[in-house]
Design an enzyme around this catalytic site. Structure first.
Site, short mmCIF file in Angstrom:
data_model
loop_
_atom_site.label_atom_id
_atom_site.label_comp_id
_atom_site.label_asym_id
_atom_site.label_seq_id
_atom_site.Cartn_x
_atom_site.Cartn_y
_atom_site.Cartn_z
N GLY A 22 0.81 -1.44 0.01
CA GLY A 22 0.01 0.04 0.01
C GLY A 22 0.67 1.34 -0.03
O GLY A 22 1.99 1.23 -0.21
N GLU A 26 3.59 6.10 -8.23
CA GLU A 26 3.52 5.66 -9.64
C GLU A 26 4.01 4.25 -9.95
O GLU A 26 3.65 3.87 -10.96
CB GLU A 26 3.85 7.06 -10.48
CG GLU A 26 3.09 8.19 -10.87
CD GLU A 26 1.92 7.64 -11.57
OE1 GLU A 26 1.99 6.76 -12.58
OE2 GLU A 26 0.56 8.37 -11.09
N HIS A 28 3.67 1.67 -8.16
CA HIS A 28 2.70 0.92 -8.13
C HIS A 28 1.59 0.79 -9.26
O HIS A 28 1.24 -0.11 -9.46
CB HIS A 28 1.90 1.06 -6.82
CG HIS A 28 2.84 0.74 -5.54
ND1 HIS A 28 3.07 1.93 -4.68
CD2 HIS A 28 3.20 -0.30 -4.93
CE1 HIS A 28 3.79 1.14 -3.49
NE2 HIS A 28 4.01 -0.03 -3.60
N GLN A 52 7.88 -10.16 7.48
CA GLN A 52 9.04 -9.52 6.48
C GLN A 52 9.66 -8.50 7.31
O GLN A 52 10.55 -7.95 6.73
CB GLN A 52 8.60 -9.51 4.94
CG GLN A 52 7.73 -8.11 4.97
CD GLN A 52 7.35 -8.13 3.49
OE1 GLN A 52 6.35 -8.89 2.98
NE2 GLN A 52 7.76 -7.00 2.73
N GLN A 144 14.02 -9.56 -4.38
CA GLN A 144 12.74 -10.18 -4.22
C GLN A 144 12.19 -10.75 -5.28
O GLN A 144 11.56 -11.90 -5.22
CB GLN A 144 11.57 -8.73 -3.56
CG GLN A 144 10.04 -9.20 -3.63
CD GLN A 144 9.34 -8.07 -2.83
OE1 GLN A 144 9.41 -8.05 -1.96
NE2 GLN A 144 8.82 -7.37 -3.81
P1 AMP Z 1 5.51 -2.31 -1.85
O1 AMP Z 1 4.59 -1.97 -1.66
O2 AMP Z 1 6.81 -1.60 -1.59
O3 AMP Z 1 5.76 -3.97 -1.25
O4 AMP Z 1 5.88 -2.60 -3.49
C1 AMP Z 1 4.81 -3.63 -4.03
C2 AMP Z 1 5.39 -3.73 -5.66
O5 AMP Z 1 5.69 -2.65 -6.03
C3 AMP Z 1 6.81 -4.60 -5.60
O6 AMP Z 1 6.64 -5.55 -6.57
C4 AMP Z 1 7.61 -3.61 -5.82
O7 AMP Z 1 8.80 -4.09 -6.32
C5 AMP Z 1 6.97 -2.68 -6.69
N1 AMP Z 1 7.67 -1.19 -6.74
C6 AMP Z 1 7.77 -0.43 -5.53
N2 AMP Z 1 8.62 0.59 -6.13
C7 AMP Z 1 8.48 0.53 -7.43
C8 AMP Z 1 9.11 1.38 -8.33
N3 AMP Z 1 9.53 2.61 -7.98
N4 AMP Z 1 9.06 1.15 -9.76
C9 AMP Z 1 8.29 0.03 -9.97
N5 AMP Z 1 7.92 -0.82 -9.02
C10 AMP Z 1 7.96 -0.60 -7.82
#
Ligand code: AMP
Length: 276
Positions: A22, A26, A28, A52, A144
């Site tokens: 959450g 951009e 996401h 985690q 990841q």
């Molecule tokens: P998180 O909410 O941080 O766990 O991220 C959810 C998903 O969004 C994961 O697959 C992340 O790798 C991806 N994500 C986070 N930041 C970025 C970004 N700047 N560009 C592309 N994908 C992202």
């Protein structure tokens, strides 16, 4: 959630999935747009997964804003937002975990013991609950993505994993929910991560193939900025994520740096365009 997805699957439609914690940005949304393109039904999960986070990490203060997230997800055509509770995911008596091997040992696996066990476990559970045909992840979390791909292959999970490029702010800072923690001065120092990656790309393009030379220059650039405390700057084989000495095959430069109290990560495959 399972019966909803099962009904969609039975009607012959495709389900795509974006797992998240959450507080959308951009980056996401770029994953959700790709998920929208790939399937009929787009499911996004929002779950700040306690297993985690380390005991001294930011689990309790991780930013949360469901109303804003729901509005943003709606704007890119997400069909379902799945928000399980901790009791749903880890009820009393819970005792099963997924441990991915070698690819989780280096990089963040060193400074965040147990992190990838938590990530792999929650993703495995979410895949079984959401039953997607494909799941979209960001390459910003390079290790990841490698761990999830490994788990899906090793456990014969029946879905496709899609990796998307890192989405950046106009000045190059990789978007992250954690960027809200940064003061304006820290944010300037945070730009040294992408600066170090650009420097590495420049040295690599000029023919440098000694990893320690590239790493040394990248470290100096980051350490020269205030508030920075380097966790690691490494060059690794993209398949095994083990350290490389002389660069031959495909390698990734991966960085983790604490800027003030905020831990930032970034990476770039050397020789690939760095969109910043
Ligand atoms: P998180 O909410 O941080 O766990 O991220 C959810 C998903 O969004 C994961 O697959 C992340 O790798 C991806 N994500 C986070 N930041 C970025 C970004 N700047 N560009 C592309 N994908 C992202």
């Amino acid at each position: 959630m399972q019966s909803h997805s099962e009904n969609i699957r039975l009607s012959g439609k495709k389900v795509s999935f974006v797992p998240t914690m959450g507080y959308f940005h951009e980056g996401h949304l770029s994953l959700m747009r790709e998920a929208r393109r790939l399937a009929d039904e787009v499911i996004v999960s929002i779950y700040v997964n306690p297993t985690q986070f380390g005991p001294k990490e930011d689990f309790s203060k991780y930013p949360r804003d469901f109303e804003r997230d729901a509005q943003m997800a709606g704007s890119v055509g997400v069909d379902v937002i799945f928000c399980p509770s901790n009791e749903d995911m880890y009820p009393a008596g819970y005792q099963t975990y997924v441990e991915v091997g070698q690819v989780t040992k280096n990089l963040c696996g060193v400074s965040r013991p147990g992190h990838f066990r938590g990530v792999a476990t929650v993703c495995c559970k979410l895949f079984n609950i959401v039953k997607p045909h494909c799941a979209v992840f960001g390459k910003k979390d390079f290790q990841q993505l490698a761990a999830i791909r490994r788990m899906v292959t090793d456990l014969n999970l029946d879905l496709e994993i899609v990796g998307m490029p890192t989405f950046r702010e106009p000045d190059g800072l990789a978007m992250s929910s954690r960027n809200v923690y940064l003061s304006p001065e820290e944010r300037v120092s945070g730009l040294t991560l992408v600066g170090a990656l650009k420097l590495a790309q420049k040295l690599y393009a000029a023919g440098e193939r000694k990893a320690d030379v590239i790493i040394g220059q990248a470290q100096r650039l980051i350490a020269g900025a205030p508030f920075t405390d380097i966790d690691y700057v490494k060059i690794c084989d993209t398949a095994t994520l083990e350290d490389v000495v002389d660069i031959q095959g495909e390698v990734v430069m991966a960085l983790a740096v604490k800027v003030g109290k905020t831990r930032l990560i970034d990476n770039s495959v050397l020789g690939e365009e760095l969109r910043a």
